[in-house]
Design a protein around this motif. Sequence first.
Motif, short mmCIF file in Angstrom:
data_model
loop_
_atom_site.label_atom_id
_atom_site.label_comp_id
_atom_site.label_asym_id
_atom_site.label_seq_id
_atom_site.Cartn_x
_atom_site.Cartn_y
_atom_site.Cartn_z
N MET A 283 3.84 42.43 22.96
CA MET A 283 4.91 43.41 22.79
C MET A 283 4.52 44.42 21.72
N PHE A 284 5.16 45.56 21.77
CA PHE A 284 4.95 46.56 20.73
C PHE A 284 6.14 47.50 20.69
N SER A 285 6.20 48.29 19.61
CA SER A 285 7.35 49.17 19.42
C SER A 285 6.87 50.54 18.93
N ASP A 286 7.75 51.28 18.28
CA ASP A 286 7.49 52.68 17.93
C ASP A 286 6.27 52.88 17.04
N GLY A 287 5.96 51.89 16.18
CA GLY A 287 4.85 52.06 15.25
C GLY A 287 3.52 52.32 15.93
#
Length: 480
Positions: A283-287
């Motif tokens: 998973m990953f996000s805005d960073g």
Amino acid sequence: MSLSGKVLKNALRLCNPLLNKRVSVVINSRSYYVGTSSIEPFHPIPGKEPVWTTAEEAVKKIKSGMRVYVHGTSCTPNVLVSAMAKHGSQAGLQNVECIHIHTEGPAEYCKPEYEGIFRGNSLFIGKNCREAVNQGRGDFTPIFLSETPHLFRRRILHLDVAMISVSPPDKHGFCSLGPSVDCTRAAIQNARCIIGQVNKKIPRTFGDGIVHQSHFDVMVETDEDLPVLKPHPQSDVEKKIGKFIAGNLVADGATLQMGIGSIPDAVLACLGNHRDLGVHSEMFSDGVVDLVYKGSITNAKKVIHTGKIVGGFSLGTKKLYDFLDNNPFVVMCDIEFVNNTAIICQNPKVTAINSCIEVDVTGQVVSDSIGARMYSGVGGQIDFIRGAALGLDGLGMPILALPSQTKRGESKIVGYLKEGAGVVTTRAHAHYIVTEYGIANLFGKSLRQRAYHLIRIAHPDHREELEKTAFERLKCMPAP
């Protein structure tokens, strides 16, 4: 069993007499699959179209005693979930099991008034299901994220209905699972009925999440904003942890795996001057988006999907979803592939950055519970800790990070784990433990050496007591 199933079963027996006693053949029950024992939801099915209807009508396919898969994270089909809850109450349903990983939204089926109608089964516990699990109204199944697809593909858990979110069909009839492929692809391969919440706000992504509309039984058109996970302001403690990891443990050309949360965000915020980073992460996000725009993430050194970000699911803000939409720089893949240790370890300098809740002085790591109270789940922590440790180049960095103490001032590095706490990462799996006071490398260390290094990165207010407890437990003083 269908005729094709009987033929296949007899063929297996002829090929191998040892199979005569126990032969298990999986034949899908969907009537529109002809002459096949496996389901591939990509190709168009000639002459088949989904029924377009309302959410209220669609969920009437759910009957008492059924098992329903609910799409998770940013693709939680909340319109269908709400309609299902209402239908369950009005129709007098009983014992409907809702199985899923982390979901966003109210998860009405977990509320006390639906006890006996629905029972949630979390493969990873979200905030919306935590109370139900800890009050005994819901279930939790401990499982590595990499193995969740096996539950469906091996028919350990049969699925009657899969409720999923997809982008609208394109001109060829293909939809996308968008930012959440994870174990959902396995679910739709094996569910007897697929209900699709078609949402034009879901970004179209490349990878394993393409599904042809003809594989759906029912489709419901919606226009729902995706769940948003806004970054929290980073504390001074989190910033220090981020600087320690970024400055000491992340090399140029590293392949990153990171969770979603304040500590991973703090690490990513410190990587702007790094070069040729890659991403292969469940998973990953805005960073990650920020580092792409800065030129730090190129994926140029990766072995698996060179030049591309690989993920299983993502959750963030509109900035993230806009970045994902129709972007060939990103491939969203089946989690059985993303979290496969044999795949992970092929990438260069695999750097796995994960959070945890508690660590004892021997290196046992608790990540899914606070004492006996269940909090989250096993997830992919071990998948990537092992993938990094077994890196083929010998340069992997398995990292676990946590603040040295709780908001109440209790030490998170402890002499003994809380009663009922579950060990997710064993003492043999643990390598780098990081707090705001430094880095402890436990690999190859004896118990007394581990205790020494862990006490050094504990909060100063607790170090003396930890030394006493360590001596009591180990019968010798911690030493380097």
